[in-house]
Design an enzyme around this catalytic site. Sequence first.
Site, PDB file in Angstrom:
ATOM      1  N   GLU A  24       0.824  -1.207   0.000  1.00 48.69           N
ATOM      2  CA  GLU A  24       0.000   0.000   0.000  1.00 48.69           C
ATOM      3  C   GLU A  24       0.860   1.260   0.000  1.00 48.69           C
ATOM      4  O   GLU A  24       0.408   2.329  -0.432  1.00 48.69           O
ATOM      5  CB  GLU A  24      -0.936  -0.004   1.205  1.00 48.69           C
ATOM      6  CG  GLU A  24      -1.947  -1.137   1.173  1.00 48.69           C
ATOM      7  CD  GLU A  24      -2.731  -1.288   2.456  1.00 48.69           C
ATOM      8  OE1 GLU A  24      -3.913  -1.654   2.399  1.00 48.69           O
ATOM      9  OE2 GLU A  24      -2.149  -1.050   3.544  1.00 48.69           O
ATOM     10  N   GLY A  92     -12.177  -4.112   2.817  1.00 49.17           N
ATOM     11  CA  GLY A  92     -13.123  -5.135   2.407  1.00 49.17           C
ATOM     12  C   GLY A  92     -14.480  -4.513   2.138  1.00 49.17           C
ATOM     13  O   GLY A  92     -14.940  -3.667   2.902  1.00 49.17           O
ATOM     14  N   MET A 186      -8.825  -2.824   9.157  1.00 47.16           N
ATOM     15  CA  MET A 186      -8.309  -3.073  10.503  1.00 47.16           C
ATOM     16  C   MET A 186      -7.512  -1.901  11.067  1.00 47.16           C
ATOM     17  O   MET A 186      -6.769  -2.070  12.038  1.00 47.16           O
ATOM     18  CB  MET A 186      -7.465  -4.359  10.502  1.00 47.16           C
ATOM     19  CG  MET A 186      -8.254  -5.592  10.100  1.00 47.16           C
ATOM     20  SD  MET A 186      -7.292  -7.128  10.069  1.00 47.16           S
ATOM     21  CE  MET A 186      -7.105  -7.454  11.820  1.00 47.16           C
ATOM     22  N   GLU A 187      -7.681  -0.699  10.469  1.00 45.65           N
ATOM     23  CA  GLU A 187      -6.903   0.454  10.950  1.00 45.65           C
ATOM     24  C   GLU A 187      -7.676   1.774  11.022  1.00 45.65           C
ATOM     25  O   GLU A 187      -7.454   2.564  11.939  1.00 45.65           O
ATOM     26  CB  GLU A 187      -5.682   0.693  10.036  1.00 45.65           C
ATOM     27  CG  GLU A 187      -4.652  -0.411  10.023  1.00 45.65           C
ATOM     28  CD  GLU A 187      -4.978  -1.521   9.042  1.00 45.65           C
ATOM     29  OE1 GLU A 187      -4.566  -2.672   9.278  1.00 45.65           O
ATOM     30  OE2 GLU A 187      -5.671  -1.235   8.030  1.00 45.65           O
ATOM     31  N   ASP A 210     -11.575  -6.884  -1.699  1.00 48.19           N
ATOM     32  CA  ASP A 210     -12.308  -8.140  -1.597  1.00 48.19           C
ATOM     33  C   ASP A 210     -13.675  -7.857  -0.998  1.00 48.19           C
ATOM     34  O   ASP A 210     -13.898  -6.820  -0.369  1.00 48.19           O
ATOM     35  CB  ASP A 210     -11.538  -9.160  -0.748  1.00 48.19           C
ATOM     36  CG  ASP A 210     -11.208  -8.608   0.627  1.00 48.19           C
ATOM     37  OD1 ASP A 210     -11.996  -8.829   1.563  1.00 48.19           O
ATOM     38  OD2 ASP A 210     -10.162  -7.937   0.774  1.00 48.19           O
TER      39      ASP A 210
END
Length: 248
Positions: A24, A92, A186-187, A210
Amino acid sequence: MTADAALFAACVGAPAVVVAMPAEAQPFLELASEVGTVPQPVGGAQLSALVLDGSPVLLVRTGIGLVNAASAVTAALERFEPSAVVSAGSCGGLRSDVNVGDLVVGTEFRYTDADATAFGYAPGQVPGMPEAYRASTELVAAAASLAARQGHALWRGTMLSGGSFVTAENVGATRELFPEALSTDMESTALAQVCHSHGRPFLALRSISDLCGPAADQQFHMELDVVARISATAVAEVLRGLPRSAGV
């Protein structure tokens, strides 16, 4: 003063772009006209000094997860006092009408797995903190000029974050609790919380890699390097539109 030291000095008060993974970070390194040769380590995180479109930008690679994100951006805030923080990279797709490759502009941020409802708090709310963390209105306005890529949509709305990866097997409860949420990672919410506590403008611009439970006719996965470039290009465009002082 060395060239690296000068680049890092120029990053004081400049915007900070935060990513979790090397893949990233790579598009930003490729877009930059100048990159410091030696990144600064902060625990397991890494800070890099860049020049994008003639302006300094601090690139913060945190590692995956809420704690990694929060600790790294706190260190960056204390060392460099960035004018704004932008969360970039992949996410996601959560809502059933989003697709891989779509770009999400986060306007508010909640936790998937914070649950103090027994004490009267809303789902996703950390006790003593807001029900949701909101993106900077100025940064959201700066993202208003973004256009959807051909074949992919541009969304604005709620992004979620948690300590667990959301899959087709466990997505049902998350969708039920947060029916409006577009994506999960997740961040970003941890970054939003730290910026809220420090009074710093925050925005997230992530591309969907995804789907957390795709429909039968949906492509469910896109390569990380592809979505990382989608996100990075959008972030660079938003930063390009900010005043050179980067004050937001």
